[in-house]
Scaffold this motif. Structure first.
Motif, PDB file in Angstrom:
ATOM      1  N   LYS A 115      30.965  29.538   4.040  1.00  0.00           N
ATOM      2  CA  LYS A 115      31.475  28.238   4.503  1.00  0.00           C
ATOM      3  C   LYS A 115      32.964  28.339   4.771  1.00  0.00           C
ATOM      4  O   LYS A 115      33.618  29.280   4.323  1.00  0.00           O
ATOM      5  CB  LYS A 115      31.250  27.190   3.423  1.00  0.00           C
ATOM      6  N   GLY A 116      33.511  27.333   5.436  1.00  0.00           N
ATOM      7  CA  GLY A 116      34.954  27.247   5.633  1.00  0.00           C
ATOM      8  C   GLY A 116      35.531  26.229   4.671  1.00  0.00           C
ATOM      9  O   GLY A 116      34.806  25.423   4.094  1.00  0.00           O
ATOM     10  N   ARG A 117      36.869  26.280   4.500  1.00  0.00           N
ATOM     11  CA  ARG A 117      37.496  25.378   3.543  1.00  0.00           C
ATOM     12  C   ARG A 117      38.219  24.192   4.179  1.00  0.00           C
ATOM     13  O   ARG A 117      38.509  23.207   3.528  1.00  0.00           O
ATOM     14  CB  ARG A 117      38.470  26.160   2.662  1.00  0.00           C
ATOM     15  N   ASP A 118      38.517  24.312   5.460  1.00  0.00           N
ATOM     16  CA  ASP A 118      39.132  23.176   6.159  1.00  0.00           C
ATOM     17  C   ASP A 118      38.445  23.026   7.517  1.00  0.00           C
ATOM     18  O   ASP A 118      37.533  23.790   7.838  1.00  0.00           O
ATOM     19  CB  ASP A 118      40.638  23.388   6.315  1.00  0.00           C
ATOM     20  N   THR A 119      38.874  22.048   8.285  1.00  0.00           N
ATOM     21  CA  THR A 119      38.200  21.764   9.545  1.00  0.00           C
ATOM     22  C   THR A 119      38.141  23.000  10.438  1.00  0.00           C
ATOM     23  O   THR A 119      37.091  23.350  10.975  1.00  0.00           O
ATOM     24  CB  THR A 119      38.921  20.628  10.302  1.00  0.00           C
ATOM     25  N   ASN A 122      35.959  25.672   8.988  1.00  0.00           N
ATOM     26  CA  ASN A 122      34.575  25.217   8.978  1.00  0.00           C
ATOM     27  C   ASN A 122      33.934  25.300  10.356  1.00  0.00           C
ATOM     28  O   ASN A 122      32.763  25.631  10.495  1.00  0.00           O
ATOM     29  CB  ASN A 122      34.481  23.791   8.425  1.00  0.00           C
ATOM     30  N   LEU A 123      34.735  25.012  11.385  1.00  0.00           N
ATOM     31  CA  LEU A 123      34.218  25.158  12.745  1.00  0.00           C
ATOM     32  C   LEU A 123      33.942  26.633  13.026  1.00  0.00           C
ATOM     33  O   LEU A 123      32.923  26.991  13.607  1.00  0.00           O
ATOM     34  CB  LEU A 123      35.213  24.586  13.774  1.00  0.00           C
ATOM     35  N   TYR A 124      34.855  27.485  12.580  1.00  0.00           N
ATOM     36  CA  TYR A 124      34.703  28.923  12.767  1.00  0.00           C
ATOM     37  C   TYR A 124      33.447  29.444  12.054  1.00  0.00           C
ATOM     38  O   TYR A 124      32.712  30.261  12.592  1.00  0.00           O
ATOM     39  CB  TYR A 124      35.949  29.617  12.206  1.00  0.00           C
ATOM     40  N   ARG A 125      33.201  28.912  10.859  1.00  0.00           N
ATOM     41  CA  ARG A 125      32.049  29.356  10.072  1.00  0.00           C
ATOM     42  C   ARG A 125      30.802  28.517  10.325  1.00  0.00           C
ATOM     43  O   ARG A 125      29.795  28.673   9.616  1.00  0.00           O
ATOM     44  CB  ARG A 125      32.388  29.279   8.568  1.00  0.00           C
ATOM     45  N   ASN A 126      30.882  27.590  11.257  1.00  0.00           N
ATOM     46  CA  ASN A 126      29.783  26.667  11.551  1.00  0.00           C
ATOM     47  C   ASN A 126      29.271  25.982  10.273  1.00  0.00           C
ATOM     48  O   ASN A 126      28.068  25.810  10.089  1.00  0.00           O
ATOM     49  CB  ASN A 126      28.639  27.402  12.278  1.00  0.00           C
ATOM     50  N   PHE A 127      30.213  25.610   9.394  1.00  0.00           N
ATOM     51  CA  PHE A 127      29.891  24.925   8.130  1.00  0.00           C
ATOM     52  C   PHE A 127      28.892  25.716   7.271  1.00  0.00           C
ATOM     53  O   PHE A 127      28.154  25.134   6.482  1.00  0.00           O
ATOM     54  CB  PHE A 127      29.371  23.512   8.398  1.00  0.00           C
ATOM     55  N   GLY A 128      28.895  27.030   7.481  1.00  0.00           N
ATOM     56  CA  GLY A 128      27.975  27.863   6.689  1.00  0.00           C
ATOM     57  C   GLY A 128      26.532  27.776   7.139  1.00  0.00           C
ATOM     58  O   GLY A 128      25.631  28.133   6.380  1.00  0.00           O
ATOM     59  N   MET A 129      26.316  27.287   8.366  1.00  0.00           N
ATOM     60  CA  MET A 129      24.940  27.166   8.866  1.00  0.00           C
ATOM     61  C   MET A 129      24.634  28.296   9.855  1.00  0.00           C
ATOM     62  O   MET A 129      25.115  28.265  10.992  1.00  0.00           O
ATOM     63  CB  MET A 129      24.747  25.802   9.534  1.00  0.00           C
ATOM     64  N   PRO A 130      23.848  29.265   9.427  1.00  0.00           N
ATOM     65  CA  PRO A 130      23.604  30.426  10.288  1.00  0.00           C
ATOM     66  C   PRO A 130      22.739  30.108  11.514  1.00  0.00           C
ATOM     67  O   PRO A 130      21.895  29.213  11.488  1.00  0.00           O
ATOM     68  CB  PRO A 130      22.873  31.413   9.377  1.00  0.00           C
ATOM     69  N   ASN A 131      22.969  30.889  12.557  1.00  0.00           N
ATOM     70  CA  ASN A 131      22.106  30.932  13.730  1.00  0.00           C
ATOM     71  C   ASN A 131      21.200  32.164  13.563  1.00  0.00           C
ATOM     72  O   ASN A 131      21.419  32.968  12.650  1.00  0.00           O
ATOM     73  CB  ASN A 131      22.971  31.027  14.990  1.00  0.00           C
ATOM     74  N   PRO A 132      20.231  32.343  14.452  1.00  0.00           N
ATOM     75  CA  PRO A 132      19.328  33.500  14.282  1.00  0.00           C
ATOM     76  C   PRO A 132      20.068  34.832  14.156  1.00  0.00           C
ATOM     77  O   PRO A 132      19.678  35.692  13.361  1.00  0.00           O
ATOM     78  CB  PRO A 132      18.485  33.466  15.559  1.00  0.00           C
ATOM     79  N   GLU A 133      21.159  34.986  14.884  1.00  0.00           N
ATOM     80  CA  GLU A 133      21.894  36.264  14.836  1.00  0.00           C
ATOM     81  C   GLU A 133      22.494  36.515  13.454  1.00  0.00           C
ATOM     82  O   GLU A 133      22.735  37.672  13.091  1.00  0.00           O
ATOM     83  CB  GLU A 133      22.964  36.341  15.931  1.00  0.00           C
ATOM     84  N   GLY A 134      22.708  35.455  12.680  1.00  0.00           N
ATOM     85  CA  GLY A 134      23.190  35.623  11.309  1.00  0.00           C
ATOM     86  C   GLY A 134      22.130  36.288  10.439  1.00  0.00           C
ATOM     87  O   GLY A 134      22.420  37.203   9.667  1.00  0.00           O
TER      88      GLY A 134
END
Ligand SMILES: [Zn+2]
Lengths: 316, 279
Positions: A115-119, A122-134
């Motif tokens: 996850k990310g710690r700030d806006t 968080n955008l960079y980490r997609n709020f810790g929500m993986p896509n298939p490639e993750g």
């Protein structure tokens, strides 16, 4: 970043601040005695509050914005960590990080949701929500670990797999299913740790292993309490009840035969002391891996499959 | 190809959304009013627009297997409400009501049967049972079906129709994704074929486990197949979804299915595949 204080943490933090203030005048012996009394008081208060947390309050702790994330554990637990990127098929998912590193001198493959710690982060980490490639990156790294006979440690911390158009186009369901399938018979030890939020298939997608550990204040279930509330109660207002009904805390999951071991957190929760949380986990991981390392691959896989095959409750 | 025959055994009401049970039914695709007999003759598909109606396991097993060849396993397996789950009603009451309404014990039926004389192990889901949701019973029945397939070395066929994991069994439901996938890995390592058939709808946890793990993945035309439901995605991205999104044809185009097969050709297709794999 402003400090986040949860409602039930307030009395503890206030008292701690008071003690901090008084320390400034600690030359005075009378005050020193008073400080000790207050310290005992805050410890008792913390203990009693944390011993009586509701399930929803634990969910709040699991989501605490200052809670240690995967890369914090990497930082505090591993040496020589080399992060590796990409699924070799589509791209590099920033919501999943992984790479080789040393745990107590021995090479492991560590993979976790991030996850990310700030806006911005968080955008960079997609709020810790993986896509298939993750998920596919995670699998690639696990297969790499297996190739070189290194054990795998996965850290689960996600509000869910990303529900987006592109995620579906690229086969979110297939990516998760494939990981469950391949992790089941990966011929090296896998230790899974739920460090924060274990939301549904999105978390489980890197969650099949020989030992399932869970931090004291993490949650793990088939759905987040809010979503459960919205579906079963047809309103967002029943998240506390939903959290209770879902029985999603670490002790609940031990009772259900899903989690093998609870990882204790520093006083006041993992977010109060990252270093200590990491050192507790490190010690446990070393212990678990030492045991698993002695088991032959075919036995390991057979036992792992049997472990998951035994999960569930039914009557006939 | 097999003709659908109605026998006394398979006249079971599957609930309103499921197998149409009135004499006349409006087609969900083109609006045509279709007579029950005609619908049955067409295996519950519309002769005009090919719309595939949702059917229960009884109907599906009838159209897929040789007449009288199905022998059900683990009929008595049922849920225990392990968490004592209560939302607006008790899960235990919900189970009782659903059992009474559907005549089923849970959302999957498993057993052995034959397809053009070729022995198979089969599992077929019922969407009418709490949205075809997968809880402990579904997971255990599938796991036992896989054991049977490993023991007999007969191919496994799973017909899916599910809204996902069963919320009322919480993490235990979630673990059924891992359980069924782990058992499939074992089956795969044993070299026994597995054919996955996806019908409308196959979403959530079932798609993220056994439905997507077939050696051959087949779907019925127009079936909704995905991980996240369309409503959730729409809510997340705040945009309308493209036409045909998450439908069988879309998944075929994206490379996640081997084929989209009309229900009337399903038995013939599966039979051919079984024969190709066997000889
Ligand atoms: Zn029609």
């Amino acid at each position: 970043m402003a400090k986040t204080i949860l409602e039930f943490e307030k009395p503890i933090i206030e008292l701690e601040q008071k003690i901090e203030e008084m320390r400034k005048y600690s030359d005075n012996l009378d005050i020193a005695e008073e400080i000790t009394t207050l310290e005992n008081k805050v410890n008792q208060l913390r203990e009693s509050i944390f011993a009586n947390l509701s399930r929803w309050q634990r969910v709040q702790l699991a989501r605490h914005p200052e809670r240690p994330y995967t890369l914090d554990y990497v930082h505090h637990m591993l040496t020589d960590f080399v992060e590796m990127h990409g699924d070799r098929r589509f791209g590099d998912d920033k919501a999943v990080v992984g790479g080789f590193g040393r745990l107590d001198g021995r090479t492991i493959m560590l993979i976790g949701q991030q996850k990310g710690r700030d806006t911005k982060s968080n955008l960079y980490r997609n709020f810790g929500m993986p896509n298939p490639e993750g998920y596919r990156k995670a699998l690639r790294l696990m297969e790499l670990a297996a190739k070189f006979n290194k054990p795998v440690v996965t850290l689960l911390d996600t509000p869910g797999a990303y529900p987006g158009i592109e995620a579906e186009e690229r086969g979110q369901a297939e990516a998760i299913a494939r990981n469950l399938f391949e992790m089941s018979h990966l011929p090296v030890p896998i230790v899974v740790v739920i460090i924060g939020e274990g939301a549904s298939g999105g978390a489980l997608g890197i969650g099949v292993g020989d030992r399932i550990l869970m931090f004291e204040n993490a949650w793990y279930s088939v759905i987040a309490p809010e979503s459960c509330s919205s579906i079963l109660w047809r309103s967002w207002d029943f998240k506390e009840q939903a959290a209770e009904a879902l029985k999603l805390t670490a002790p609940d999951l031990v009772d259900q035969g899903i989690v093998d071991r609870i990882v204790p957190e520093p006083p006041g929760g993992a977010h109060r002391n990252h270093e200590q949380a990491a050192s507790i986990l490190k010690k446990i991981l070393v212990e678990e891996l030492d045991t698993l390392r002695k088991i032959k691959p075919d036995k390991l896989v057979k036992t792992r499959i049997e472990k998951f095959a035994a999960m569930g409750a039914w009557k006939e | 190809m097999a003709w659908f025959r109605r026998s006394k055994e398979n006249i079971v009401s599957q609930g309103k959304k499921e197998t149409p049970d009135g004499l006349w039914t409006k087609c969900g695709g083109c609006g045509e009013i279709i007579h029950r007999r005609q619908l049955e003759q067409n295996l519950f598909t519309c002769a005009k627009c090919s719309f595939h109606f949702r059917v229960g396991s009884r109907e599906y097993l009838n159209l897929l297997l040789d007449d009288g060849s199905f022998s059900e396993m683990d009929k008595k397996l049922h849920s225990t409400d392990p968490l004592g789950f209560v939302d607006t009603k008790k899960y235990s009451d919900r189970l009782k009501e659903t059992m009474k309404k559907t005549g089923l014990t849970d959302a999957v039926r498993t057993g052995t049967g034959k397809i053009d004389k070729q022995p198979v192990v089969v599992a077929c889901m019922d969407f009418a049972f709490i949205g075809g949701s997968m809880g402990s019973v579904v997971g255990e029945k599938i796991a036992r079906a896989i054991n049977k397939a490993m023991k007999t070395r007969h191919p496994l066929i799973i017909v899916s129709s599910s809204g996902g994991a069963r919320m009322m069994e919480a993490a235990l439901s979630l673990m059924q994704l891992a359980k069924t996938s782990a058992k499939l890995a074992q089956l795969s390592d044993a070299g026994v074929p597995y054919i996955s058939i996806m019908t409308d709808p196959t979403t959530g946890g079932v798609t993220a486990s056994y439905a997507m793990l077939g050696d051959v993945n087949i779907a019925e035309p127009g079936a909704l197949i995905g991980f996240a439901g369309p409503r959730v995605i729409k809510q997340t991205i705040g945009k309308d979804l493209p036409k045909g999104f998450q439908r069988a044809e879309f998944l075929l185009e994206k490379g996640f299915l081997d084929m989209v097969v009309h229900r009337k050709e399903m038995k013939e297709t599966v039979s051919k595949l079984l024969s190709l794999l066997a000889h």
